[in-house]
Design a protein around this motif. Structure first.
Motif, PDB file in Angstrom:
ATOM      1  N   MET A   1      64.139  28.313  48.115  1.00  0.00           N
ATOM      2  CA  MET A   1      64.399  29.542  47.366  1.00  0.00           C
ATOM      3  C   MET A   1      63.135  30.404  47.358  1.00  0.00           C
ATOM      4  O   MET A   1      62.075  29.970  46.886  1.00  0.00           O
ATOM      5  CB  MET A   1      64.826  29.194  45.939  1.00  0.00           C
ATOM      6  N   LEU A   2      63.263  31.625  47.883  1.00  0.00           N
ATOM      7  CA  LEU A   2      62.135  32.544  47.989  1.00  0.00           C
ATOM      8  C   LEU A   2      62.392  33.796  47.152  1.00  0.00           C
ATOM      9  O   LEU A   2      63.444  34.421  47.279  1.00  0.00           O
ATOM     10  CB  LEU A   2      61.912  32.951  49.443  1.00  0.00           C
ATOM     11  N   ALA A   3      61.434  34.144  46.323  1.00  0.00           N
ATOM     12  CA  ALA A   3      61.543  35.330  45.481  1.00  0.00           C
ATOM     13  C   ALA A   3      60.831  36.511  46.131  1.00  0.00           C
ATOM     14  O   ALA A   3      59.675  36.399  46.550  1.00  0.00           O
ATOM     15  CB  ALA A   3      60.931  35.052  44.105  1.00  0.00           C
ATOM     16  N   ASP A   4      61.529  37.625  46.191  1.00  0.00           N
ATOM     17  CA  ASP A   4      60.996  38.905  46.671  1.00  0.00           C
ATOM     18  C   ASP A   4      60.985  39.830  45.448  1.00  0.00           C
ATOM     19  O   ASP A   4      61.687  40.826  45.406  1.00  0.00           O
ATOM     20  CB  ASP A   4      61.894  39.443  47.791  1.00  0.00           C
ATOM     21  N   GLY A   5      60.233  39.426  44.431  1.00  0.00           N
ATOM     22  CA  GLY A   5      60.292  40.039  43.118  1.00  0.00           C
ATOM     23  C   GLY A   5      60.229  41.553  43.074  1.00  0.00           C
ATOM     24  O   GLY A   5      60.938  42.184  42.284  1.00  0.00           O
ATOM     25  N   ASN A   6      59.427  42.164  43.902  1.00  0.00           N
ATOM     26  CA  ASN A   6      59.294  43.625  43.913  1.00  0.00           C
ATOM     27  C   ASN A   6      60.073  44.290  45.036  1.00  0.00           C
ATOM     28  O   ASN A   6      60.009  45.505  45.205  1.00  0.00           O
ATOM     29  CB  ASN A   6      57.815  44.029  44.001  1.00  0.00           C
ATOM     30  N   GLY A   7      60.772  43.498  45.824  1.00  0.00           N
ATOM     31  CA  GLY A   7      61.548  44.051  46.925  1.00  0.00           C
ATOM     32  C   GLY A   7      60.720  44.443  48.133  1.00  0.00           C
ATOM     33  O   GLY A   7      61.219  45.144  49.023  1.00  0.00           O
ATOM     34  N   ASP A   8      59.479  43.970  48.208  1.00  0.00           N
ATOM     35  CA  ASP A   8      58.608  44.342  49.331  1.00  0.00           C
ATOM     36  C   ASP A   8      59.154  43.873  50.675  1.00  0.00           C
ATOM     37  O   ASP A   8      59.074  44.592  51.669  1.00  0.00           O
ATOM     38  CB  ASP A   8      57.202  43.762  49.122  1.00  0.00           C
ATOM     39  N   PHE A   9      59.709  42.678  50.711  1.00  0.00           N
ATOM     40  CA  PHE A   9      60.248  42.130  51.960  1.00  0.00           C
ATOM     41  C   PHE A   9      61.488  42.914  52.391  1.00  0.00           C
ATOM     42  O   PHE A   9      61.606  43.306  53.556  1.00  0.00           O
ATOM     43  CB  PHE A   9      60.555  40.645  51.773  1.00  0.00           C
ATOM     44  N   ALA A  10      62.398  43.141  51.454  1.00  0.00           N
ATOM     45  CA  ALA A  10      63.616  43.912  51.763  1.00  0.00           C
ATOM     46  C   ALA A  10      63.256  45.291  52.307  1.00  0.00           C
ATOM     47  O   ALA A  10      63.837  45.754  53.292  1.00  0.00           O
ATOM     48  CB  ALA A  10      64.500  44.044  50.521  1.00  0.00           C
TER      49      ALA A  10
ATOM     50  N   ARG B   1      67.623  46.467  45.513  1.00  0.00           N
ATOM     51  CA  ARG B   1      67.847  45.081  45.914  1.00  0.00           C
ATOM     52  C   ARG B   1      67.846  44.974  47.433  1.00  0.00           C
ATOM     53  O   ARG B   1      67.649  45.945  48.138  1.00  0.00           O
ATOM     54  CB  ARG B   1      69.203  44.582  45.378  1.00  0.00           C
ATOM     55  N   SER B   2      68.150  43.794  47.921  1.00  0.00           N
ATOM     56  CA  SER B   2      68.294  43.566  49.347  1.00  0.00           C
ATOM     57  C   SER B   2      69.763  43.601  49.708  1.00  0.00           C
ATOM     58  O   SER B   2      70.607  43.141  48.932  1.00  0.00           O
ATOM     59  CB  SER B   2      67.711  42.198  49.717  1.00  0.00           C
ATOM     60  N   LYS B   3      70.051  44.114  50.884  1.00  0.00           N
ATOM     61  CA  LYS B   3      71.406  43.996  51.412  1.00  0.00           C
ATOM     62  C   LYS B   3      71.697  42.523  51.657  1.00  0.00           C
ATOM     63  O   LYS B   3      70.785  41.708  51.803  1.00  0.00           O
ATOM     64  CB  LYS B   3      71.533  44.745  52.744  1.00  0.00           C
ATOM     65  N   ARG B   4      72.972  42.180  51.720  1.00  0.00           N
ATOM     66  CA  ARG B   4      73.374  40.819  52.063  1.00  0.00           C
ATOM     67  C   ARG B   4      73.255  40.678  53.586  1.00  0.00           C
ATOM     68  O   ARG B   4      73.835  41.450  54.345  1.00  0.00           O
ATOM     69  CB  ARG B   4      74.817  40.568  51.625  1.00  0.00           C
ATOM     70  N   PHE B   5      72.470  39.690  54.032  1.00  0.00           N
ATOM     71  CA  PHE B   5      72.303  39.470  55.463  1.00  0.00           C
ATOM     72  C   PHE B   5      71.914  38.025  55.723  1.00  0.00           C
ATOM     73  O   PHE B   5      71.552  37.279  54.818  1.00  0.00           O
ATOM     74  CB  PHE B   5      71.251  40.415  56.063  1.00  0.00           C
ATOM     75  N   SER B   6      71.971  37.670  56.987  1.00  0.00           N
ATOM     76  CA  SER B   6      71.394  36.409  57.456  1.00  0.00           C
ATOM     77  C   SER B   6      70.715  36.690  58.785  1.00  0.00           C
ATOM     78  O   SER B   6      71.043  37.658  59.468  1.00  0.00           O
ATOM     79  CB  SER B   6      72.454  35.312  57.601  1.00  0.00           C
TER      80      SER B   6
END
Length: 160
Positions: A98-107, A124-129
């Motif tokens: 489980m990885l947290a992207d708390g500020n949405g920087d990765f998204a 938020r992040s879009k749903r993807f894989s």
């Protein structure tokens, strides 16, 4: 610009829960030298994410790893404490990191951010894989808003 197959995962700091508390996860090190099945959800404890997306990867973890995947990881724009609690509530330990992207920087860096403010969820992040092999995206599956098909564990199994 949205990430695409063949692109390198951007260098971003994510967070995971360790035995000593929250710990940093640098993407360039996390993905280096191995194959990772990564999926992203709009939010922990939300209906589709909790009923289908995360449970699918937990249930299929052994099958996915049998196809040469070294690690399965879930990322969401939630804090590390929420991601840890969600993982425990779904018995993800040992199956899905489980990885947290708390500020949405990765998204944002992936170009896969969505605006959930109309639902009181903020950015938020879009749903993807995606399948990431040694830091390079080899498969990318981005869902249309409200959909859950191409980012599922079953779909990914067909890509491996």
């Amino acid at each position: 610009m949205t990430i695409a197959v063949g692109d390198t995962i951007p260098a971003v700091k994510l967070t995971t829960m360790t035995a000593d508390g929250p710990g940093p996860v640098m993407t360039e090190e996390f993905f280096k030298g191995r194959k990772v099945a990564l999926f992203s959800v709009p939010g922990a404890f939300t209906p589709t994410c909790s009923a289908k997306h995360l449970p699918g990867f937990i249930d299929k973890a052994a099958d996915i790893k049998a196809k040469g995947v070294d690690e399965i990881a879930c990322v969401a724009v939630n804090d590390v404490f929420v991601m840890n609690a969600w993982g425990k509530a779904n018995t993800a330990d040992g199956k899905v990191t489980m990885l947290a992207d708390g500020n949405g920087d990765f998204a944002r860096a992936l170009g896969l951010e969505m605006d959930g403010t109309g639902f009181g969820m903020g950015k938020r992040s879009k749903r993807f894989s995606m399948i990431v092999d040694n830091g390079k995206v080899t498969a990318l599956n981005v869902e249309e808003p409200g959909a859950f098909q191409v980012s599922s564990a079953d779909h990914m199994l067909g890509q491996l």
